[in-house]
Design a protein around this motif. Structure first.
Motif, PDB file in Angstrom:
ATOM      1  N   GLU A  62       0.814  -1.215   0.000  1.00 34.52           N
ATOM      2  CA  GLU A  62       0.000   0.000   0.000  1.00 34.52           C
ATOM      3  C   GLU A  62       0.848   1.267   0.000  1.00 34.52           C
ATOM      4  O   GLU A  62       0.503   2.240  -0.673  1.00 34.52           O
ATOM      5  CB  GLU A  62      -0.915   0.015   1.222  1.00 34.52           C
ATOM      6  N   GLY A  63       1.957   1.241   0.734  1.00 35.43           N
ATOM      7  CA  GLY A  63       2.729   2.473   0.874  1.00 35.43           C
ATOM      8  C   GLY A  63       4.194   2.385   0.549  1.00 35.43           C
ATOM      9  O   GLY A  63       4.947   3.320   0.817  1.00 35.43           O
ATOM     10  N   GLY A  64       4.655   1.278  -0.028  1.00 34.24           N
ATOM     11  CA  GLY A  64       6.073   1.130  -0.304  1.00 34.24           C
ATOM     12  C   GLY A  64       6.845   0.710   0.937  1.00 34.24           C
ATOM     13  O   GLY A  64       6.273   0.555   2.024  1.00 34.24           O
ATOM     14  N   CYS A  65       8.152   0.554   0.808  1.00 32.34           N
ATOM     15  CA  CYS A  65       8.958   0.089   1.937  1.00 32.34           C
ATOM     16  C   CYS A  65       9.054   1.140   3.034  1.00 32.34           C
ATOM     17  O   CYS A  65       9.377   0.817   4.179  1.00 32.34           O
ATOM     18  CB  CYS A  65      10.349  -0.308   1.466  1.00 32.34           C
ATOM     19  N   GLN A  66       8.772   2.389   2.714  1.00 27.45           N
ATOM     20  CA  GLN A  66       8.726   3.420   3.757  1.00 27.45           C
ATOM     21  C   GLN A  66       7.694   3.064   4.818  1.00 27.45           C
ATOM     22  O   GLN A  66       7.843   3.412   5.993  1.00 27.45           O
ATOM     23  CB  GLN A  66       8.371   4.772   3.144  1.00 27.45           C
ATOM     24  N   ALA A  67       6.643   2.327   4.408  1.00 25.77           N
ATOM     25  CA  ALA A  67       5.588   1.939   5.341  1.00 25.77           C
ATOM     26  C   ALA A  67       5.980   0.723   6.170  1.00 25.77           C
ATOM     27  O   ALA A  67       5.357   0.463   7.205  1.00 25.77           O
ATOM     28  CB  ALA A  67       4.292   1.648   4.586  1.00 25.77           C
ATOM     29  N   GLU A  68       6.995  -0.008   5.739  1.00 28.49           N
ATOM     30  CA  GLU A  68       7.445  -1.184   6.488  1.00 28.49           C
ATOM     31  C   GLU A  68       8.748  -0.889   7.236  1.00 28.49           C
ATOM     32  O   GLU A  68       8.747  -0.751   8.462  1.00 28.49           O
ATOM     33  CB  GLU A  68       7.596  -2.381   5.546  1.00 28.49           C
ATOM     34  N   ILE A  69       9.841  -0.768   6.523  1.00 29.77           N
ATOM     35  CA  ILE A  69      11.109  -0.443   7.178  1.00 29.77           C
ATOM     36  C   ILE A  69      11.038   0.937   7.816  1.00 29.77           C
ATOM     37  O   ILE A  69      11.547   1.164   8.913  1.00 29.77           O
ATOM     38  CB  ILE A  69      12.281  -0.514   6.189  1.00 29.77           C
ATOM     39  N   GLY A  70      10.401   1.874   7.144  1.00 29.19           N
ATOM     40  CA  GLY A  70      10.265   3.218   7.702  1.00 29.19           C
ATOM     41  C   GLY A  70       9.498   3.214   9.004  1.00 29.19           C
ATOM     42  O   GLY A  70       9.924   3.817  10.000  1.00 29.19           O
ATOM     43  N   SER A  71       8.366   2.519   9.018  1.00 33.99           N
ATOM     44  CA  SER A  71       7.564   2.442  10.240  1.00 33.99           C
ATOM     45  C   SER A  71       8.325   1.726  11.342  1.00 33.99           C
ATOM     46  O   SER A  71       8.327   2.159  12.502  1.00 33.99           O
ATOM     47  CB  SER A  71       6.247   1.712   9.958  1.00 33.99           C
ATOM     48  N   ALA A  72       8.977   0.619  11.008  1.00 37.61           N
ATOM     49  CA  ALA A  72       9.758  -0.122  12.008  1.00 37.61           C
ATOM     50  C   ALA A  72      10.859   0.751  12.590  1.00 37.61           C
ATOM     51  O   ALA A  72      11.124   0.724  13.802  1.00 37.61           O
ATOM     52  CB  ALA A  72      10.358  -1.380  11.378  1.00 37.61           C
ATOM     53  N   SER A  73      11.502   1.531  11.740  1.00 33.51           N
ATOM     54  CA  SER A  73      12.573   2.405  12.196  1.00 33.51           C
ATOM     55  C   SER A  73      12.022   3.486  13.132  1.00 33.51           C
ATOM     56  O   SER A  73      12.632   3.801  14.157  1.00 33.51           O
ATOM     57  CB  SER A  73      13.267   3.054  10.986  1.00 33.51           C
TER      58      SER A  73
END
Length: 311
Positions: A170-181
């Motif tokens: 839905e939002g690209g890796c910013q939504a996964e790695i970014g959110s985790a970070s």
């Protein structure tokens, strides 16, 4: 307790009650469980977090011991990093390197179909525990403080998911790695003695650092470049926490940063949102890997555990 929709409201509540973020999110979970008719005692919630922490500890140990993905694309990098840390490390041993080793190890276990705790997703599962397992040694965190770390990071992840997205599709890796970070940065700042304001500044700084990061998995597998991006998320989170603890503020409020991430995800073309139709997934080498995997129809390294492959 009334439910809130912004970090600005959370900070006000924490300041009024002299709470940490962990206190706030614990009480929110208790409130939700009570309304759902579940055991809403703090002990029940902490017990669940203890189970999650034990899964993280086991995954880190397994990954450092050496695992290979079923596809054969990735594996044993945590073992290599651990040896590098122990034997050479010409740039010096550091908290950063300790956290990176853990993060790579846990994400390699995910790629090998092992047991992990999604934080907030499987593809980003190494960032939060990678930092926590390193921070507990450097900050001498007791068990309850470690569980608070998970409560804070989990609460922040829930907020990000509600306000934007934690999905790469839905939002690209910013939504996964970014959110985790961002989750890890907030929890680390709090573990190091930071205020709720400092923690949310750390979250915002971390999200801004990875804003626009695309999701382009080679051969549609959560391996390349996902595993190494967990290391990137770790370094970004620690740096963001350090800045926030030093008194640096995000000039863009945390809620607005999350909103911006959501907007960027919506603007991102579908080819860069976990479809393997763009970015690294369309490089010549990535296409070759994809063809080979389709032709064999099986993994290239049959054992998930064992000695390092000779090649």
């Amino acid at each position: 307790m009334r439910r809130v929709t912004t970090f600005a409201q959370i900070i006000r509540t924490c300041e009024e009650k002299n709470w940490k973020l962990a206190d706030y999110f614990l009480y929110q979970e208790m409130d939700w469980r009570q309304r759902e008719g579940e055991d809403s005692s703090p002990e029940a919630i902490l017990e669940k977090m203890e189970i999650n922490l034990q899964v993280m500890e086991s995954a880190a140990k397994e990954g450092i011991g050496g695992v290979q993905s079923y596809s054969g694309l990735t594996g044993y990098d945590a073992t290599r990093l651990n040896a590098y840390r122990s034997e050479k490390a010409p740039l010096g041993k550091s908290f950063y390197l300790d956290a990176i080793v853990n993060a790579i190890a846990i994400n390699e276990v995910n790629a090998s179909m092992g047991l992990i705790c999604a934080t907030p997703t499987a593809g980003s599962c190494g960032v939060v525990p990678g930092i926590l397992l390193a921070a507990r040694e450097h900050l001498k965190l007791d068990r309850r403080q470690q569980l608070d770390f998970l409560i804070t990071s989990g609460g922040c992840g829930l907020m990000i998911g509600n306000l934007a997205s934690i999905s790469g599709a839905e939002g690209g890796c910013q939504a996964e790695i970014g959110s985790a970070s961002g989750m890890a940065a907030a929890a680390l700042a709090e573990a190091a003695g930071g205020t709720p304001q400092a923690s949310t500044n750390a979250l915002a700084i971390a999200l801004k650092g990875l804003l626009g990061l695309v999701c382009d998995p080679v051969a549609s597998l959560v391996e390349v470049p996902c595993i190494k991006r967990n290391a990137t998320g770790v370094v970004n989170a620690i740096a963001s926490a350090e800045m926030a603890l030093a008194g640096m503020q995000s000039r863009i409020p945390t809620d607005e940063v999350i909103s911006a991430m959501h907007s960027v995800g919506q603007l991102m073309p579908s080819a860069l949102r976990e479809t393997a139709l763009g970015g690294l997934a369309l490089t010549p080498t990535a296409r070759r890997y994809t063809r080979e995997l389709k032709q064999t129809g099986k993994i290239t390294w049959k054992e998930r555990k064992g000695p390092l492959p000779s090649k």
